[in-house]
Design an enzyme around this catalytic site. Structure first.
Site, PDB file in Angstrom:
ATOM      1  N   HIS A  18       0.856  -1.201   0.000  1.00 31.49           N
ATOM      2  CA  HIS A  18       0.000   0.000   0.000  1.00 31.49           C
ATOM      3  C   HIS A  18       0.887   1.245   0.000  1.00 31.49           C
ATOM      4  CE1 HIS A  18       0.889   0.541   4.243  1.00 31.49           C
ATOM      5  NE2 HIS A  18       0.352  -0.641   4.560  1.00 31.49           N
ATOM      6  N   HIS A  21       3.840   1.659   2.434  1.00 32.17           N
ATOM      7  CA  HIS A  21       5.074   0.968   2.045  1.00 32.17           C
ATOM      8  C   HIS A  21       5.787   1.747   0.943  1.00 32.17           C
ATOM      9  CE1 HIS A  21       2.497  -2.704   3.179  1.00 32.17           C
ATOM     10  NE2 HIS A  21       3.263  -2.422   4.207  1.00 32.17           N
ATOM     11  N   CYS A 126       0.643 -10.759  19.788  1.00 30.38           N
ATOM     12  CA  CYS A 126      -0.173 -10.220  18.692  1.00 30.38           C
ATOM     13  C   CYS A 126       0.355 -10.821  17.398  1.00 30.38           C
ATOM     14  CB  CYS A 126      -0.106  -8.691  18.621  1.00 30.38           C
ATOM     15  SG  CYS A 126      -0.852  -8.068  17.095  1.00 30.38           S
ATOM     16  N   CYS A 129       1.488  -8.170  14.747  1.00 30.47           N
ATOM     17  CA  CYS A 129       2.812  -7.579  15.007  1.00 30.47           C
ATOM     18  C   CYS A 129       3.896  -8.641  15.022  1.00 30.47           C
ATOM     19  CB  CYS A 129       2.885  -6.896  16.361  1.00 30.47           C
ATOM     20  SG  CYS A 129       1.861  -5.459  16.554  1.00 30.47           S
ATOM     21  N   CYS A 144      -4.028  -5.363  21.213  1.00 22.33           N
ATOM     22  CA  CYS A 144      -2.763  -4.851  20.699  1.00 22.33           C
ATOM     23  C   CYS A 144      -2.852  -3.334  20.495  1.00 22.33           C
ATOM     24  CB  CYS A 144      -2.466  -5.533  19.372  1.00 22.33           C
ATOM     25  SG  CYS A 144      -1.272  -4.646  18.392  1.00 22.33           S
ATOM     26  N   HIS A 147      -2.744  -2.757  16.435  1.00 23.93           N
ATOM     27  CA  HIS A 147      -3.823  -3.283  15.595  1.00 23.93           C
ATOM     28  C   HIS A 147      -5.187  -3.267  16.262  1.00 23.93           C
ATOM     29  CE1 HIS A 147      -0.123  -4.925  13.818  1.00 23.93           C
ATOM     30  NE2 HIS A 147      -0.756  -4.691  12.692  1.00 23.93           N
ATOM     31  N   LYS A 295      -3.376   4.925  10.802  1.00 22.19           N
ATOM     32  CA  LYS A 295      -2.249   4.303  10.117  1.00 22.19           C
ATOM     33  C   LYS A 295      -2.807   3.411   9.015  1.00 22.19           C
ATOM     34  CE  LYS A 295       1.744   1.268  10.610  1.00 22.19           C
ATOM     35  NZ  LYS A 295       1.584  -0.149  10.368  1.00 22.19           N
ATOM     36  N   LYS A 298      -2.344  -3.147   6.421  1.00 19.64           N
ATOM     37  CA  LYS A 298      -2.960  -4.216   5.684  1.00 19.64           C
ATOM     38  C   LYS A 298      -4.177  -4.752   6.433  1.00 19.64           C
ATOM     39  CE  LYS A 298       1.437  -5.505   5.212  1.00 19.64           C
ATOM     40  NZ  LYS A 298       2.677  -6.104   4.728  1.00 19.64           N
TER      41      LYS A 298
HETATM   42  N1  MSP Z   1       8.516  -7.455   8.242  1.00 19.25           N
HETATM   43  C1  MSP Z   1       8.682  -6.422   9.202  1.00 19.25           C
HETATM   44  C2  MSP Z   1      10.016  -5.722   9.022  1.00 19.25           C
HETATM   45  C3  MSP Z   1      11.214  -6.614   9.132  1.00 19.25           C
HETATM   46  S1  MSP Z   1      12.692  -5.750   8.837  1.00 19.25           S
HETATM   47  C4  MSP Z   1      13.906  -6.745   9.315  1.00 19.25           C
HETATM   48  C5  MSP Z   1       7.559  -5.400   9.054  1.00 19.25           C
HETATM   49  N2  MSP Z   1       6.894  -5.419   7.878  1.00 19.25           N
HETATM   50  S2  MSP Z   1       5.683  -4.453   7.494  1.00 19.25           S
HETATM   51  O1  MSP Z   1       5.328  -4.807   6.146  1.00 19.25           O
HETATM   52  O2  MSP Z   1       4.656  -4.537   8.482  1.00 19.25           O
HETATM   53  O3  MSP Z   1       6.214  -3.002   7.582  1.00 19.25           O
HETATM   54  C6  MSP Z   1       7.360  -2.638   6.862  1.00 19.25           C
HETATM   55  C7  MSP Z   1       7.621  -1.148   6.955  1.00 19.25           C
HETATM   56  O4  MSP Z   1       6.563  -0.452   6.333  1.00 19.25           O
HETATM   57  C8  MSP Z   1       7.734  -0.629   8.393  1.00 19.25           C
HETATM   58  O5  MSP Z   1       8.884   0.183   8.529  1.00 19.25           O
HETATM   59  C9  MSP Z   1       6.500   0.202   8.550  1.00 19.25           C
HETATM   60  O6  MSP Z   1       6.692   1.320   9.381  1.00 19.25           O
HETATM   61  C10 MSP Z   1       6.275   0.658   7.121  1.00 19.25           C
HETATM   62  N3  MSP Z   1       4.896   1.081   6.982  1.00 19.25           N
HETATM   63  C11 MSP Z   1       3.784   0.307   7.037  1.00 19.25           C
HETATM   64  N4  MSP Z   1       2.691   1.137   6.998  1.00 19.25           N
HETATM   65  C12 MSP Z   1       3.103   2.422   6.944  1.00 19.25           C
HETATM   66  C13 MSP Z   1       2.467   3.651   6.815  1.00 19.25           C
HETATM   67  N5  MSP Z   1       1.177   3.769   6.780  1.00 19.25           N
HETATM   68  N6  MSP Z   1       3.263   4.734   6.691  1.00 19.25           N
HETATM   69  C14 MSP Z   1       4.630   4.656   6.642  1.00 19.25           C
HETATM   70  N7  MSP Z   1       5.252   3.527   6.760  1.00 19.25           N
HETATM   71  C15 MSP Z   1       4.519   2.399   7.009  1.00 19.25           C
HETATM   72  O7  MSP Z   1       7.350  -4.621   9.955  1.00 19.25           O
END
Ligand code: MSP
Length: 503
Positions: A18, A21, A126, A129, A144, A147, A295, A298
């Site tokens: 999304h 990311h 969780c 997380c 959590c 979430h 936030k 997913k």
């Molecule tokens: N898999 C773990 C990371 C392992 S690194 C050794 C994870 N994955 S995640 O897909 O949930 O999140 C990955 C990154 O995307 C995190 O740094 C998270 O902060 C970022 N983001 C997820 N949603 C976000 C927003 N809405 N805004 C900005 N960044 C966000 O955590």
């Protein structure tokens, strides 16, 4: 030449990418591109985090095996990044053999060093997380905090990492490396967590088998976070190519979101110490992109697909907006109003307008041939300042300020044209000087903006008759005033950024 190793977190493949990311990945990409521009040797890593309960459950819910599921979703992330012009040098998947090897080797060293022991663990977990919580950290004692879903009670015989043994060493590291975690507020948050006392943490699971097997006890798999963090080492040859590993580690820049500070700023440096390697040189924490104050995630409904945004706004405008409007460290709000306002102000009005105007006047007053810049133009001094300001900001992980500085040269060039009105003057040396200088400003702007808008930069150079690649220009030497040679055909073309209607 210095080395610049930059990473994004590896993304969970429980669902599609999304725009949150995309924010994280575009920032890492722009930093990588900036450092290539200044001549650094860059290695930019991203990838997918494919083990753990959350992913296994997503596969199950979709009626496929975890491997089929992760193959599909990982490809989805790779495609999203290609569509966003992400220039990663490698894309790591935690299900790859090279990663299994690195994880097993790294954790075996920690085990052999005596920092991993066996015990029974009971705790509130969780699944979203992939993290245990203490009761007092939960919302209403049951949900959590990220979430807002009920946590689950888990009890397992696990291997534990003796994090508690690293309290003093971590504090000493924080004190000797004040810049290791930025911004400072996040550094303080991590440091006070450490000073509050560290408990040993469970690093293996027996309840699932979707993970990397523990080499000394194959009935156990490593907990997903312990496997995931090691990706940063796998990709640079840990355990396989010592010379390569030594070249890139520990001079790394981990870009991470604020909810994964503990993993990256407490556990990870401690694990590195336990394995006898240096902790990472720099962790840059960013905030969240919010939608209507929530936030984007997913597990919530407000996810927005990067592909849809690319289709609506174009790649470069989306990248520009993400970089320009949400400074690294702060939270930002994503909205159609926000991206449209930024697009119209900075791209349609400033950059697009300047490009179109210069080409139109070159066509009418110079027969379509771009003149050389005036060495004494007022803009020469502005450009020199802008280059310094832009460099300073990017070198401090402040793309928003870097772009703001670069845009000053666009505004000043537009102002210069308005003050001199070459479209009203007779063709001749005075008109040539003004237009040549405006072309030179555009050449420089395109180079400085290329980490944000690589295709636009190439298009501007092409339109002003240059056959070079602006992303291959070296800053600062290549943006010294006077680089535009003159005598080149200038093309008018269609508007670079047609104005958007307010949503
Ligand atoms: N898999 C773990 C990371 C392992 S690194 C050794 C994870 N994955 S995640 O897909 O949930 O999140 C990955 C990154 O995307 C995190 O740094 C998270 O902060 C970022 N983001 C997820 N949603 C976000 C927003 N809405 N805004 C900005 N960044 C966000 O955590």
């Amino acid at each position: 030449m210095s080395r610049f190793y930059v990473t994004t977190p590896i993304y969970y493949v429980n669902d599609a990418p999304h725009v949150g990311h995309a924010y994280a990945t575009v920032n890492a990409d722009a930093m990588a591109r900036w450092h290539r521009l200044v001549g650094d040797d860059v290695f930019f890593l991203t990838g997918t985090d494919e083990h753990g309960q959350k992913v296994a459950r997503a596969a199950e819910e979709n009626g496929v095996t975890p491997q089929e599921w992760t193959d599909r979703l990982s490809a989805h992330f790779a495609e999203a990044w290609a569509a966003l012009d992400i220039s990663n040098d490698d894309f790591i998947r935690t299900t790859e053999p090279r990663h299994y090897q690195a994880v097993q080797q790294f954790l075996q060293v920690i085990y052999d060093n005596g920092y991993i022991t066996k015990d029974v663990y009971r705790g509130l977990y969780c699944v979203s997380c992939e993290q245990y919580y203490a009761e007092e950290e939960l919302e209403g004692g049951t949900r959590c905090p990220v979430h807002r879903r009920p946590v689950e009670l888990l009890e397992e015989e696990n291997y534990f990492f003796r994090l508690s043994a690293f309290e003093d060493r971590l504090v000493a590291w924080y004190e000797s490396e004040p810049g290791a975690v930025a911004p400072e507020s996040k550094r303080n948050e991590a440091l006070s967590f450490i000073k509050g006392g560290l408990r040993d943490i469970s690093i293996t699971r027996t309840s699932i088998d979707w993970g990397v097997p523990v080499p000394w006890d194959p009935g156990h798999v490593f907990y997903v976070w312990y496997d995931a963090l090691v990706n940063y080492l796998t990709a640079i040859g840990y355990g396989r190519d010592d010379e390569r590993f030594a070249a890139w580690w520990p001079a790394v820049h981990h870009l991470i979101g604020k909810e994964i500070i503990r993993f990256h700023c407490v556990w990870w440096p401690a694990m590195c110490m336990a394995a006898g390697i240096d902790p990472p040189a720099h962790v840059q924490v960013h905030g969240w992109l919010l939608v209507g104050g929530e936030k984007m995630s997913k597990s919530s409904l407000n996810k927005i697909a990067p592909d849809d945004l690319v289709a609506t706004y174009g790649v470069d405008p989306l990248r520009y907006h993400l970089l320009r409007d949400t400074p690294l460290g702060a939270d930002g709000d994503f909205s159609a109003e926000g991206i449209t306002a930024r697009y119209n102000a900075d791209l349609a009005n400033n950059l697009g307008n300047l490009t179109a105007r210069v080409a139109a006047v070159v066509a009418s007053k110079c027969g379509g041939v771009g003149p050389a810049p005036d060495p004494d133009s007022r803009l020469a001094a502005v450009a020199a300042d802008v280059v310094v300001e832009t460099m300073t900001a990017w070198n401090r992980f402040q793309p928003h300020l870097g772009l703001e500085a670069t845009w000053r040269l666009i505004r000043e060039t537009n102002a210069e044209l308005e003050a001199t009105e070459p479209w009203k003057a007779e063709p001749g040396p005075a008109v040539d000087a003004v237009l040549g200088s405006a072309l030179e400003a555009l050449r420089i702007v395109a180079v400085l903006a290329s980490p944000a808008m690589p295709s636009t930069s190439r298009e501007i150079h092409r339109r002003i008759g240059l056959d070079d690649d602006p992303t291959a220009t070296r800053v600062p030497d290549g943006v010294a005033w006077g680089g535009y040679p003159g005598g080149l055909p200038v093309e008018k073309g269609s508007p670079l950024f047609p104005r958007l209607q307010a949503p």
